[in-house]
Design a protein around this motif. Structure first.
Motif, PDB file in Angstrom:
ATOM      1  N   UNK A  30       0.848  -1.185   0.000  1.00  0.00           N
ATOM      2  CA  UNK A  30       0.000   0.000   0.000  1.00  0.00           C
ATOM      3  C   UNK A  30       0.890   1.243   0.000  1.00  0.00           C
ATOM      4  N   UNK A  31       0.714   2.080  -0.994  1.00  0.00           N
ATOM      5  CA  UNK A  31       1.536   3.279  -1.106  1.00  0.00           C
ATOM      6  C   UNK A  31       2.723   3.130  -2.026  1.00  0.00           C
ATOM      7  N   UNK A  32       2.855   1.989  -2.705  1.00  0.00           N
ATOM      8  CA  UNK A  32       3.988   1.791  -3.610  1.00  0.00           C
ATOM      9  C   UNK A  32       3.982   2.798  -4.760  1.00  0.00           C
ATOM     10  N   UNK A  33       2.807   3.336  -5.076  1.00  0.00           N
ATOM     11  CA  UNK A  33       2.712   4.312  -6.152  1.00  0.00           C
ATOM     12  C   UNK A  33       2.594   5.737  -5.658  1.00  0.00           C
ATOM     13  N   UNK A  34       3.060   5.989  -4.453  1.00  0.00           N
ATOM     14  CA  UNK A  34       2.938   7.330  -3.878  1.00  0.00           C
ATOM     15  C   UNK A  34       3.751   8.356  -4.662  1.00  0.00           C
ATOM     16  N   UNK A  35       3.398   9.592  -4.456  1.00  0.00           N
ATOM     17  CA  UNK A  35       3.969  10.715  -5.209  1.00  0.00           C
ATOM     18  C   UNK A  35       5.486  10.713  -5.182  1.00  0.00           C
ATOM     19  N   UNK A  36       6.081  10.472  -4.036  1.00  0.00           N
ATOM     20  CA  UNK A  36       7.533  10.544  -3.896  1.00  0.00           C
ATOM     21  C   UNK A  36       8.257   9.438  -4.646  1.00  0.00           C
ATOM     22  N   UNK A  37       7.576   8.344  -4.956  1.00  0.00           N
ATOM     23  CA  UNK A  37       8.220   7.209  -5.619  1.00  0.00           C
ATOM     24  C   UNK A  37       7.969   7.153  -7.114  1.00  0.00           C
ATOM     25  N   UNK A  38       6.934   7.809  -7.583  1.00  0.00           N
ATOM     26  CA  UNK A  38       6.592   7.708  -9.005  1.00  0.00           C
ATOM     27  C   UNK A  38       7.713   8.113  -9.955  1.00  0.00           C
ATOM     28  N   UNK A  39       8.583   9.067  -9.601  1.00  0.00           N
ATOM     29  CA  UNK A  39       9.675   9.392 -10.525  1.00  0.00           C
ATOM     30  C   UNK A  39      10.625   8.234 -10.809  1.00  0.00           C
ATOM     31  N   UNK A  40      10.626   7.208  -9.955  1.00  0.00           N
ATOM     32  CA  UNK A  40      11.557   6.090 -10.120  1.00  0.00           C
ATOM     33  C   UNK A  40      10.895   4.868 -10.748  1.00  0.00           C
ATOM     34  N   UNK A  41       9.614   4.961 -11.073  1.00  0.00           N
ATOM     35  CA  UNK A  41       8.871   3.794 -11.548  1.00  0.00           C
ATOM     36  C   UNK A  41       8.826   3.718 -13.072  1.00  0.00           C
ATOM     37  N   UNK A  42       8.988   2.503 -13.586  1.00  0.00           N
ATOM     38  CA  UNK A  42       8.769   2.265 -15.006  1.00  0.00           C
ATOM     39  C   UNK A  42       7.289   2.048 -15.284  1.00  0.00           C
ATOM     40  N   UNK A  43       6.592   1.436 -14.332  1.00  0.00           N
ATOM     41  CA  UNK A  43       5.158   1.227 -14.428  1.00  0.00           C
ATOM     42  C   UNK A  43       4.548   1.167 -13.020  1.00  0.00           C
ATOM     43  N   UNK A  44       3.323   1.670 -12.926  1.00  0.00           N
ATOM     44  CA  UNK A  44       2.538   1.586 -11.702  1.00  0.00           C
ATOM     45  C   UNK A  44       1.292   0.759 -11.991  1.00  0.00           C
ATOM     46  N   UNK A  45       1.152  -0.352 -11.286  1.00  0.00           N
ATOM     47  CA  UNK A  45       0.009  -1.244 -11.439  1.00  0.00           C
ATOM     48  C   UNK A  45      -0.872  -1.141 -10.204  1.00  0.00           C
ATOM     49  N   UNK A  46      -2.173  -1.078 -10.413  1.00  0.00           N
ATOM     50  CA  UNK A  46      -3.123  -0.938  -9.311  1.00  0.00           C
ATOM     51  C   UNK A  46      -4.049  -2.148  -9.278  1.00  0.00           C
ATOM     52  N   UNK A  47      -4.150  -2.787  -8.100  1.00  0.00           N
ATOM     53  CA  UNK A  47      -5.059  -3.910  -7.939  1.00  0.00           C
ATOM     54  C   UNK A  47      -6.486  -3.376  -7.829  1.00  0.00           C
ATOM     55  N   UNK A  48      -7.295  -3.687  -8.805  1.00  0.00           N
ATOM     56  CA  UNK A  48      -8.647  -3.129  -8.904  1.00  0.00           C
ATOM     57  C   UNK A  48      -9.606  -3.939  -8.040  1.00  0.00           C
ATOM     58  N   UNK A  49      -9.585  -3.632  -6.744  1.00  0.00           N
ATOM     59  CA  UNK A  49     -10.400  -4.327  -5.752  1.00  0.00           C
ATOM     60  C   UNK A  49     -10.783  -3.274  -4.720  1.00  0.00           C
ATOM     61  N   UNK A  50     -12.071  -3.052  -4.499  1.00  0.00           N
ATOM     62  CA  UNK A  50     -12.538  -1.977  -3.638  1.00  0.00           C
ATOM     63  C   UNK A  50     -12.054  -2.081  -2.202  1.00  0.00           C
ATOM     64  N   UNK A  51     -12.003  -0.963  -1.476  1.00  0.00           N
ATOM     65  CA  UNK A  51     -11.453  -0.971  -0.116  1.00  0.00           C
ATOM     66  C   UNK A  51     -12.215  -1.859   0.858  1.00  0.00           C
ATOM     67  N   UNK A  52     -13.545  -1.758   0.900  1.00  0.00           N
ATOM     68  CA  UNK A  52     -14.298  -2.536   1.878  1.00  0.00           C
ATOM     69  C   UNK A  52     -14.124  -4.038   1.662  1.00  0.00           C
ATOM     70  N   UNK A  53     -14.216  -4.479   0.407  1.00  0.00           N
ATOM     71  CA  UNK A  53     -14.035  -5.904   0.109  1.00  0.00           C
ATOM     72  C   UNK A  53     -12.607  -6.343   0.414  1.00  0.00           C
ATOM     73  N   UNK A  54     -11.639  -5.482   0.110  1.00  0.00           N
ATOM     74  CA  UNK A  54     -10.238  -5.815   0.380  1.00  0.00           C
ATOM     75  C   UNK A  54      -9.996  -5.938   1.874  1.00  0.00           C
ATOM     76  N   UNK A  55     -10.479  -4.960   2.629  1.00  0.00           N
ATOM     77  CA  UNK A  55     -10.264  -4.979   4.077  1.00  0.00           C
ATOM     78  C   UNK A  55     -10.954  -6.170   4.730  1.00  0.00           C
ATOM     79  N   UNK A  56     -12.150  -6.503   4.253  1.00  0.00           N
ATOM     80  CA  UNK A  56     -12.846  -7.668   4.791  1.00  0.00           C
ATOM     81  C   UNK A  56     -12.036  -8.935   4.552  1.00  0.00           C
ATOM     82  N   UNK A  57     -11.487  -9.054   3.358  1.00  0.00           N
ATOM     83  CA  UNK A  57     -10.675 -10.233   3.052  1.00  0.00           C
ATOM     84  C   UNK A  57      -9.414 -10.259   3.909  1.00  0.00           C
ATOM     85  N   UNK A  58      -8.794  -9.080   4.122  1.00  0.00           N
ATOM     86  CA  UNK A  58      -7.611  -9.012   4.968  1.00  0.00           C
ATOM     87  C   UNK A  58      -7.906  -9.388   6.405  1.00  0.00           C
TER      88      UNK A  58
END
Length: 217
Positions: A120-148
């Motif tokens: 969580x936060x791997x694509x934050x503003x401070x890190x984006x200049x060093x990234x070749x690609x940013x991938x986002x897991x398309x899974x809503x927060x409530x469902x994700x948190x429930x699974x966690x």
């Protein structure tokens, strides 16, 4: 059909973004399946090109965060990982032990052709200049948190209460999804990759990020 192998080949062909490394971020809500997908992607990357001697290295941001610093690990990541990789050196980071509440012995993270940073936060503003690609897991927060919560059990319910508040605040102040190059969805078998919000800006992506990383190194 799993779309990951084809996209792994595309990632391998990208221009390096941090020294000789193509740094790939896997971001998303806690419990969205980032770690499982990162391992799957690492294996797919390992099957691409003769210069891969196995799965691509994966850095889990849980190893850099602490109980007191759930999201305040940026400088630690820059010092221990980004700096060395940008110079083409093997990085060494001290993983945090969530049970003992202390950092352990340093672990190596080689400057491989492709390195994955997941958490969580791997694509934050401070890190984006060093990234070749940013991938986002398309899974809503409530469902994700429930699974966690189901995964970790009732013993960590208090931690999850604290975490969901902290995560909500983090993404409100520093969202990652609007800058994602691809949205990754779990399927019954494999993963589906969809164009992310940042896809339209991809033509300027590699040049900008490469310049930033060279300045940082």
């Amino acid at each position: 059909m799993d779309e990951t192998p084809g996209h792994a080949a595309e990632l391998h062909r990208l221009a390096p973004s941090c020294g000789p490394v193509r740094l790939i971020a896997v971001d998303g809500h806690a419990g969205s399946g980032k770690s499982t997908f990162a391992a799957h992607l690492a294996t797919a990357l390992g099957a691409v090109g003769e210069d891969f001697a196995g799965p691509a290295p994966v850095l889990h941001l849980d190893d850099l965060a602490t109980h007191e610093e759930l999201f305040s690990w940026t400088e630690r990541l820059r010092d221990q990982v980004i700096g060395p990789l940008s110079r083409g050196e093997c990085a060494h980071y001290a993983p945090y032990d969530w049970i003992r509440r202390s950092f352990g012995a340093p672990r190596p993270l080689p400057a491989a052709p492709v390195v994955i940073v997941e958490g969580v936060g791997a694509g934050r503003r401070a890190l984006r200049p060093y990234l070749a690609r940013l991938l986002w897991m398309e899974h809503g927060p409530e469902r994700s948190w429930e699974r966690g919560r189901q995964r970790d059990g009732i013993g960590l319910s208090a931690f999850w209460d604290e975490w969901t508040v902290a995560e909500t605040r983090h993404f409100a102040a520093d969202p990652s999804r609007p800058f994602a190059d691809a949205l990754v969805r779990e399927r019954r078998e494999g993963y589906e990759w969809l164009p992310g919000p940042a896809t339209s800006a991809r033509s300027n992506h590699a040049v900008t990020l490469g310049d930033e990383c060279r300045r940082a190194g």
